[in-house]
Design a protein around this motif. Structure first.
Motif, PDB file in Angstrom:
ATOM      1  N   GLY A 133      13.578  -7.197   2.279  1.00 15.20           N
ATOM      2  CA  GLY A 133      14.372  -6.612   3.356  1.00 15.20           C
ATOM      3  C   GLY A 133      14.238  -5.103   3.355  1.00 15.20           C
ATOM      4  N   GLY A 134      15.000  -4.447   4.213  1.00 16.47           N
ATOM      5  CA  GLY A 134      15.050  -2.994   4.191  1.00 16.47           C
ATOM      6  C   GLY A 134      13.827  -2.311   4.731  1.00 16.47           C
ATOM      7  N   GLY A 135      13.014  -3.015   5.495  1.00 14.58           N
ATOM      8  CA  GLY A 135      11.859  -2.376   6.094  1.00 14.58           C
ATOM      9  C   GLY A 135      10.677  -2.373   5.154  1.00 14.58           C
ATOM     10  N   PRO A 136       9.496  -2.010   5.688  1.00 16.21           N
ATOM     11  CA  PRO A 136       8.284  -2.059   4.867  1.00 16.21           C
ATOM     12  C   PRO A 136       8.302  -1.028   3.754  1.00 16.21           C
ATOM     13  CG  PRO A 136       7.844  -1.030   6.993  1.00 16.21           C
ATOM     14  CD  PRO A 136       9.246  -1.544   7.049  1.00 16.21           C
ATOM     15  N   ALA A 137       7.594  -1.344   2.666  1.00 18.36           N
ATOM     16  CA  ALA A 137       7.456  -0.410   1.559  1.00 18.36           C
ATOM     17  C   ALA A 137       6.549   0.739   1.996  1.00 18.36           C
ATOM     18  CB  ALA A 137       6.848  -1.139   0.367  1.00 18.36           C
ATOM     19  N   PRO A 138       6.571   1.863   1.265  1.00 13.64           N
ATOM     20  CA  PRO A 138       5.679   2.971   1.616  1.00 13.64           C
ATOM     21  C   PRO A 138       4.217   2.519   1.594  1.00 13.64           C
ATOM     22  CG  PRO A 138       7.236   3.633  -0.076  1.00 13.64           C
ATOM     23  CD  PRO A 138       7.418   2.173   0.126  1.00 13.64           C
ATOM     24  N   LYS A 139       3.391   3.154   2.428  1.00 10.48           N
ATOM     25  CA  LYS A 139       1.995   2.755   2.559  1.00 10.48           C
ATOM     26  C   LYS A 139       1.280   2.777   1.208  1.00 10.48           C
ATOM     27  CE  LYS A 139      -1.690   3.342   5.859  1.00 10.48           C
ATOM     28  NZ  LYS A 139      -2.161   4.068   7.032  1.00 10.48           N
ATOM     29  N   ARG A 140       1.600   3.789   0.419  1.00 11.87           N
ATOM     30  CA  ARG A 140       0.992   3.951  -0.901  1.00 11.87           C
ATOM     31  C   ARG A 140       1.216   2.718  -1.770  1.00 11.87           C
ATOM     32  NH1 ARG A 140      -0.331   8.100  -4.168  1.00 11.87           N
ATOM     33  NH2 ARG A 140       0.376   7.911  -6.313  1.00 11.87           N
ATOM     34  N   THR A 141       2.455   2.208  -1.744  1.00 17.23           N
ATOM     35  CA  THR A 141       2.778   1.021  -2.541  1.00 17.23           C
ATOM     36  C   THR A 141       2.015  -0.189  -2.042  1.00 17.23           C
ATOM     37  OG1 THR A 141       4.979   1.936  -2.873  1.00 17.23           O
ATOM     38  CG2 THR A 141       4.696  -0.404  -3.340  1.00 17.23           C
ATOM     39  N   VAL A 142       1.935  -0.319  -0.701  1.00 13.60           N
ATOM     40  CA  VAL A 142       1.248  -1.470  -0.126  1.00 13.60           C
ATOM     41  C   VAL A 142      -0.237  -1.436  -0.479  1.00 13.60           C
ATOM     42  CG1 VAL A 142       0.641  -2.604   2.037  1.00 13.60           C
ATOM     43  CG2 VAL A 142       2.912  -1.624   1.749  1.00 13.60           C
ATOM     44  N   VAL A 143      -0.861  -0.248  -0.333  1.00 16.31           N
ATOM     45  CA  VAL A 143      -2.293  -0.115  -0.612  1.00 16.31           C
ATOM     46  C   VAL A 143      -2.572  -0.451  -2.071  1.00 16.31           C
ATOM     47  CG1 VAL A 143      -4.146   1.583  -0.849  1.00 16.31           C
ATOM     48  CG2 VAL A 143      -2.775   1.528   1.221  1.00 16.31           C
ATOM     49  N   ALA A 144      -1.795   0.143  -2.975  1.00 18.27           N
ATOM     50  CA  ALA A 144      -2.054  -0.073  -4.400  1.00 18.27           C
ATOM     51  C   ALA A 144      -1.794  -1.533  -4.781  1.00 18.27           C
ATOM     52  CB  ALA A 144      -1.182   0.856  -5.239  1.00 18.27           C
ATOM     53  N   TYR A 145      -0.786  -2.142  -4.170  1.00 19.63           N
ATOM     54  CA  TYR A 145      -0.515  -3.556  -4.487  1.00 19.63           C
ATOM     55  C   TYR A 145      -1.674  -4.434  -4.021  1.00 19.63           C
ATOM     56  CZ  TYR A 145       1.954  -7.972  -4.906  1.00 19.63           C
ATOM     57  OH  TYR A 145       2.302  -9.239  -5.262  1.00 19.63           O
ATOM     58  N   GLY A 146      -2.174  -4.174  -2.826  1.00 21.04           N
ATOM     59  CA  GLY A 146      -3.331  -4.931  -2.345  1.00 21.04           C
ATOM     60  C   GLY A 146      -4.527  -4.760  -3.262  1.00 21.04           C
ATOM     61  N   PHE A 147      -4.753  -3.529  -3.729  1.00 15.17           N
ATOM     62  CA  PHE A 147      -5.886  -3.293  -4.613  1.00 15.17           C
ATOM     63  C   PHE A 147      -5.667  -3.974  -5.956  1.00 15.17           C
ATOM     64  CE2 PHE A 147      -9.099  -0.941  -6.953  1.00 15.17           C
ATOM     65  CZ  PHE A 147     -10.105  -0.929  -6.022  1.00 15.17           C
ATOM     66  N   TRP A 148      -4.423  -4.010  -6.405  1.00 12.44           N
ATOM     67  CA  TRP A 148      -4.053  -4.702  -7.651  1.00 12.44           C
ATOM     68  C   TRP A 148      -4.401  -6.186  -7.552  1.00 12.44           C
ATOM     69  CZ3 TRP A 148      -3.570  -4.330 -12.482  1.00 12.44           C
ATOM     70  CH2 TRP A 148      -2.643  -5.031 -13.250  1.00 12.44           C
ATOM     71  N   ILE A 149      -4.094  -6.793  -6.393  1.00 15.00           N
ATOM     72  CA  ILE A 149      -4.442  -8.205  -6.186  1.00 15.00           C
ATOM     73  C   ILE A 149      -5.955  -8.389  -6.253  1.00 15.00           C
ATOM     74  CG2 ILE A 149      -4.328 -10.136  -4.541  1.00 15.00           C
ATOM     75  CD1 ILE A 149      -1.613  -9.490  -5.527  1.00 15.00           C
TER      76      ILE A 149
END
Lengths: 208, 124
Positions: free
Chosen positions: A19-35
């Protein structure tokens, strides 16, 4: 937890729970790269499994104990470890907008990574010239596939690093460049983790 | 929840956002630990410090310790609530890696044990 605490910090409760809206772009990018990196680990797990299964099948050819030079492997390991360290310090310098320091650490990272590759390439060339190439036995096929795939990743990492240095020089340390740099340092640290598995399973256990 | 000003955000893997002063130190500490564990691995493999049938197990333990050092000090993976997503993804990755490696080794070892010896005229 009391109702007042929830009212005081609604975003705090919502974040990380969808909830609470999307996470910061930085977090999303790094999480995708982590996957992506985790899927790369899965790729390597297949190669590790193949090596573990085939390492005893030398078909009368040379064994690991006869082929491996542990002094070289130790130097390779130290090169990669130090390059991981300098890559980390470079990422920190970039976070703090210290472009000059970032460029110095990037150069060190590149030199250490290239030294690793040169030692590995000479080792491969020596083995092939001694008649211990990938076609000699199942052991050597799986050895060259596993260690070679790691080497290809290191080569890709060096190209990635050059590309990042060019971006930093051309565009400066702005948001998008910093996000890509973060992906690079994640990639570089992940290669070091794979190498821990390689030198333990292939070289240290194989040389006994 | 402890403080008023602390924001519970998703943590970015590879970044230590909340301890800006500790970072150079944490990389250096990680390097020191990793070098120490690497040297221990090489020493254990080449000497008889450990009971020799236990050496492979010792090497595996040292490798896992070093991977842990890399994850914590270089990739900054932590145990806080802001790290849940990263750690859950890692746990899934570890599960798949474990299944692939131990599954392959287990099955092929059984196949090898059940294999008949190859007749002499088929061996090259």
């Amino acid at each position: 937890m009391t109702i007042t605490a929830i009212e005081r910090a609604p975003a705090a409760l919502a974040r990380g729970r969808g909830g609470g809206g999307p996470a910061p772009k930085r977090t999303v990018v790094a999480y995708g790269f982590w996957i992506f990196l985790l899927s790369d680990f899965v790729l390597f797990s297949g190669l590790f499994a193949a090596y573990a299964v085939l390492s005893a099948n030398t078909a009368g050819g040379p064994t690991g104990a006869e082929l491996f030079n542990l002094r070289n492997v130790f130097i390779e390991t130290m090169c990669l470890l130090l390059s991981s360290y300098t890559a980390g310090l470079g990422a920190l310098s970039a976070e703090r907008r210290r472009q000059d320091r970032f460029l110095i650490f990037a150069a060190l990272t590149f030199v250490l990574g290239a030294a690793f590759l040169v030692i590995e390439a000479r080792e491969f060339a020596r083995m092939v010239s001694e008649g211990a190439g990938p076609s000699r036995s199942a052991f050597l096929s799986s050895f060259f596939t596993l260690v070679g795939t790691h080497g290809v990743h290191v080569t890709g990492g060096l190209i990635f690093l050059l590309y990042m240095v060019a971006q930093v020089v051309a565009k400066g340390l702005r948001g998008a460049v910093l996000r890509r740099l973060l992906c690079f340092s994640l990639f570089w640290h992940a290669l070091d983790i794979v190498w821990v598995g390689v030198f333990t399973l292939v070289y240290l256990m194989g040389a006994r | 929840m402890d403080g008023d000003d602390r924001v519970f955000d998703d943590r970015t893997p590879g970044v230590e956002e909340y301890e800006p002063t500790a970072t150079y130190l944490s990389y250096t500490a990680g390097l020191g630990l990793a070098v120490l564990l690497t040297i221990m691995s090489f020493v254990v493999a080449q000497t008889n410090l450990l009971w020799s049938p236990g050496v492979p197990m010792g090497l595996i333990v040292l490798a896992f310790a070093q991977i842990g050092v890399h994850l914590v000090f270089f990739l900054h993976l932590g145990s806080g609530p802001d790290h849940t997503n990263n750690v859950v993804a890692l746990a899934f990755g570890v599960l798949i890696v474990f299944l692939v490696i131990t599954g392959s080794v287990w099955i092929i070892a059984n196949l090898n044990a059940n294999m008949m010896d190859m007749p002499v005229h088929l061996q090259h």
